[in-house]
Design an enzyme around this catalytic site. Structure first.
Site, PDB file in Angstrom:
ATOM      1  N   HIS A  16      38.278  43.965  34.706  1.00  0.00           N
ATOM      2  CA  HIS A  16      39.619  43.326  34.705  1.00  0.00           C
ATOM      3  C   HIS A  16      39.518  42.043  35.100  1.00  0.00           C
ATOM      4  CE1 HIS A  16      43.675  42.647  36.664  1.00  0.00           C
ATOM      5  NE2 HIS A  16      43.866  43.928  35.815  1.00  0.00           N
ATOM      6  N   ASP A  18      41.284  39.919  37.066  1.00  0.00           N
ATOM      7  CA  ASP A  18      41.218  39.586  38.590  1.00  0.00           C
ATOM      8  C   ASP A  18      39.925  40.141  39.111  1.00  0.00           C
ATOM      9  OD1 ASP A  18      43.763  38.687  38.422  1.00  0.00           O
ATOM     10  OD2 ASP A  18      44.757  40.573  38.810  1.00  0.00           O
ATOM     11  N   LYS A  19      39.426  41.155  38.684  1.00  0.00           N
ATOM     12  CA  LYS A  19      38.126  41.620  39.299  1.00  0.00           C
ATOM     13  C   LYS A  19      36.898  40.468  38.833  1.00  0.00           C
ATOM     14  CE  LYS A  19      38.686  44.005  42.131  1.00  0.00           C
ATOM     15  NZ  LYS A  19      38.401  43.710  43.559  1.00  0.00           N
ATOM     16  N   GLU A  44      37.763  30.213  45.661  1.00  0.00           N
ATOM     17  CA  GLU A  44      38.725  31.076  44.637  1.00  0.00           C
ATOM     18  C   GLU A  44      38.216  30.743  43.280  1.00  0.00           C
ATOM     19  OE1 GLU A  44      40.667  32.705  46.454  1.00  0.00           O
ATOM     20  OE2 GLU A  44      40.604  31.845  48.427  1.00  0.00           O
ATOM     21  N   GLU A  57      36.868  25.473  49.710  1.00  0.00           N
ATOM     22  CA  GLU A  57      36.173  24.577  50.685  1.00  0.00           C
ATOM     23  C   GLU A  57      34.818  25.337  51.141  1.00  0.00           C
ATOM     24  OE1 GLU A  57      39.228  23.853  53.702  1.00  0.00           O
ATOM     25  OE2 GLU A  57      38.470  25.939  54.559  1.00  0.00           O
ATOM     26  N   LYS A 177      41.806  50.105  33.159  1.00  0.00           N
ATOM     27  CA  LYS A 177      42.739  50.501  34.487  1.00  0.00           C
ATOM     28  C   LYS A 177      42.786  51.923  34.532  1.00  0.00           C
ATOM     29  CE  LYS A 177      45.943  47.799  35.771  1.00  0.00           C
ATOM     30  NZ  LYS A 177      47.257  47.115  35.553  1.00  0.00           N
ATOM     31  N   PHE A 245      44.370  48.058  22.322  1.00  0.00           N
ATOM     32  CA  PHE A 245      44.026  47.333  23.582  1.00  0.00           C
ATOM     33  C   PHE A 245      42.560  46.529  23.254  1.00  0.00           C
ATOM     34  CE2 PHE A 245      43.050  47.673  28.460  1.00  0.00           C
ATOM     35  CZ  PHE A 245      42.974  46.189  28.455  1.00  0.00           C
ATOM     36  N   ASP A 253      44.625  38.167  29.809  1.00  0.00           N
ATOM     37  CA  ASP A 253      45.428  37.618  30.966  1.00  0.00           C
ATOM     38  C   ASP A 253      44.737  37.001  31.967  1.00  0.00           C
ATOM     39  OD1 ASP A 253      47.445  37.845  32.810  1.00  0.00           O
ATOM     40  OD2 ASP A 253      47.283  39.763  33.510  1.00  0.00           O
ATOM     41  N   ALA A 254      45.315  36.254  32.332  1.00  0.00           N
ATOM     42  CA  ALA A 254      44.559  35.179  33.380  1.00  0.00           C
ATOM     43  C   ALA A 254      44.213  36.110  34.706  1.00  0.00           C
ATOM     44  CB  ALA A 254      45.167  33.918  33.724  1.00  0.00           C
ATOM     45  N   ARG A 259      43.938  39.307  44.087  1.00  0.00           N
ATOM     46  CA  ARG A 259      45.121  39.944  43.548  1.00  0.00           C
ATOM     47  C   ARG A 259      45.130  41.359  43.527  1.00  0.00           C
ATOM     48  NH1 ARG A 259      47.939  36.510  38.823  1.00  0.00           N
ATOM     49  NH2 ARG A 259      46.294  37.382  37.466  1.00  0.00           N
ATOM     50  N   LYS A 260      43.919  42.022  43.686  1.00  0.00           N
ATOM     51  CA  LYS A 260      43.985  43.403  43.756  1.00  0.00           C
ATOM     52  C   LYS A 260      43.358  44.112  45.156  1.00  0.00           C
ATOM     53  CE  LYS A 260      45.034  43.992  39.493  1.00  0.00           C
ATOM     54  NZ  LYS A 260      45.876  42.994  39.631  1.00  0.00           N
ATOM     55  N   LYS A 280      35.597  35.233  50.772  1.00  0.00           N
ATOM     56  CA  LYS A 280      35.378  34.502  52.051  1.00  0.00           C
ATOM     57  C   LYS A 280      34.077  34.918  52.784  1.00  0.00           C
ATOM     58  CE  LYS A 280      40.278  34.988  52.250  1.00  0.00           C
ATOM     59  NZ  LYS A 280      41.531  35.784  52.699  1.00  0.00           N
ATOM     60  N   LYS A 284      35.956  34.554  58.410  1.00  0.00           N
ATOM     61  CA  LYS A 284      37.190  34.869  58.091  1.00  0.00           C
ATOM     62  C   LYS A 284      37.416  36.684  58.628  1.00  0.00           C
ATOM     63  CE  LYS A 284      36.992  30.955  55.771  1.00  0.00           C
ATOM     64  NZ  LYS A 284      35.725  30.189  55.763  1.00  0.00           N
ATOM     65  N   ASP A 286      40.118  37.927  57.713  1.00  0.00           N
ATOM     66  CA  ASP A 286      40.586  38.781  56.846  1.00  0.00           C
ATOM     67  C   ASP A 286      39.787  39.949  56.334  1.00  0.00           C
ATOM     68  OD1 ASP A 286      43.121  37.849  56.681  1.00  0.00           O
ATOM     69  OD2 ASP A 286      42.657  36.186  55.266  1.00  0.00           O
TER      70      ASP A 286
END
Length: 397
Positions: A16, A18-19, A44, A57, A177, A245, A253-254, A259-260, A280, A284, A286
């Site tokens: 995918h 995003d992955k 990123e 960074e 998916k 597909f 798709d970008a 995003r997941k 990260k 961090k 997060d």
């Protein structure tokens, strides 16, 4: 607490878009941590048709100096890491090919103002790399103490990817998916009411006998993954419901890092603080605090103190100790939630919930992250240093 309901979770494959971005970002995290275990990284990734862009960074010995000069050979290593990651996933398509895609590297030195808040100095302990709230969750739905809907969604796509890589399913392409809906009774899954799988495929597998064979293959994978008692003639399947597909991945798709986050965690069964993990380094919170809250919740459920457990921690940038702790066993606890909080606060007083304490306890200052960036960060079988989601052997919190 409701005992009878339908619940749904989704997963996405390693291909995918995003992955793909998440895996590239964490591959860079691993590269830099292998050079400097104390490196600071926020990398990123954007992926789109024949293009990968890095931005963010960094700081670390043997990587980049404060003026933004790369150490000899590191830029070349970064590009090779990106291309190798895309190749490993399996993209050799006209619209996204590991060898011919364009690559841009826009990483720059970490802000000195951020660094001064995080670095330890004098009597000041190392502070959190950002503010935020982090949640951990565990449930006794599955042996790995994960929500069943997400667990099976991941497993379906993992099996399809394994078949694609091995050649057992050569008609599959990397992007896919899944989605699983289960009916719960008495807070336990009793039936699969709907299964959704959309998978990128080779040319012609959207029509005739080839389409029928693709659908039959997906249903067999589902039957192999889900317990037989959950499936019946009433289970509804939606396999490639839009039809064709063939165009997928970053060409279709970008993709962007982070995003997941629901796929990465608990499939919507628990709250989420909003911060992504991939890209990260473990200063961090997060990332690191989300890992420790899962670790704590998992131990609570494994120890028989609750059937379900949600834990929240909160941090401020530059401050080492958490600002708050919240425990909720959703009415399933064998002891009071306040007693569990007291036990965890004892760890906090000993420094076990500071960024440094978490990284030391869980061994996070190592290049262990790329494998976490697809099919979830939790509920995974241990592979060397990888994954924190295994059932603990200890009965302590």
């Amino acid at each position: 607490m409701r005992s009878n309901y339908l619940f749904t979770s989704e997963s996405v494959s390693e291909g995918h878009p995003d992955k793909v971005s998440d895996q590239i970002s964490d591959a860079i995290v691993d590269l830099f941590l292998s050079k400097d275990p104390e490196a600071r990284i926020a990398c990123e990734t954007l992926t789109t048709t024949q293009l990968v862009v890095l931005a963010g960074e960094i700081r670390g010995k043997g990587i980049m100096d404060e003026a933004g000069n790369w150490a000899p050979g590191v830029q070349e290593e970064v590009e090779k890491t990106v291309r190798d990651t895309v190749k490993r996933i399996g993209y050799e398509q006209d619209g996204f090919h590991w060898e011919t895609l364009r690559f841009e590297n826009n990483l720059h030195p970490q802000s000195a103002h951020i660094a001064q808040g995080v670095d330890a100095s004098g009597n000041k302990d190392e502070g959190a790399g950002d503010q935020g709230i982090m949640f951990g969750y565990a449930a006794d739905d599955t042996p790995d103490l994960m929500p069943a809907t997400l667990y099976y969604s991941h497993k379906i796509l993992e099996q399809m990817a394994a078949d694609r890589h091995s050649g057992a399913a050569p008609f599959l392409e990397p992007d896919a998916k899944s989605q699983v809906t289960l009916r719960y009774e008495g807070s336990k899954p009793v039936a699969a009411t709907a299964i959704v799988v959309s998978t990128q495929h080779g040319k012609g597998y959207d029509e005739g006998d080839k389409e029928a064979a693709l659908h039959a293959y997906v249903k067999k994978v589902v039957a192999d993954i889900l317990p037989a008692e959950l499936l019946s003639d009433e289970t509804v399947y939606h396999i490639n419901p839009t039809g064709s597909f063939e165009i997928g991945g970053p060409d279709g798709d970008a993709g962007l890092t982070g995003r997941k986050i629901i796929v990465d965690t608990y499939g919507g069964a628990a709250p989420h603080g909003g911060g992504a993990f991939s890209s990260k380094d473990p200063t961090k919170v997060d990332r690191s605090a989300a890992y420790i809250t899962r670790y704590l919740a998992k131990n609570i459920v494994a120890a028989g103190l609750a059937q379900r457990c949600t834990i929240q921690l909160a941090y401020a940038i530059g401050v080492s100790k958490p600002l708050s702790l919240y425990v909720d066993t959703h009415g399933t606890g064998t002891v009071g939630d306040d007693k569990i909080e007291e036990a965890i606060l004892g760890l906090a007083k000993l420094g076990g919930l500071t960024p440094r304490g978490i990284r030391t306890h869980l061994g996070l200052n190592k290049p262990i992250y790329q494998k976490t960036a697809a099919y979830g960060h939790f509920g995974r079988k241990p592979e060397g240093d990888f994954f924190l989601g295994r059932r603990p052997t200890s009965s302590t919190i």
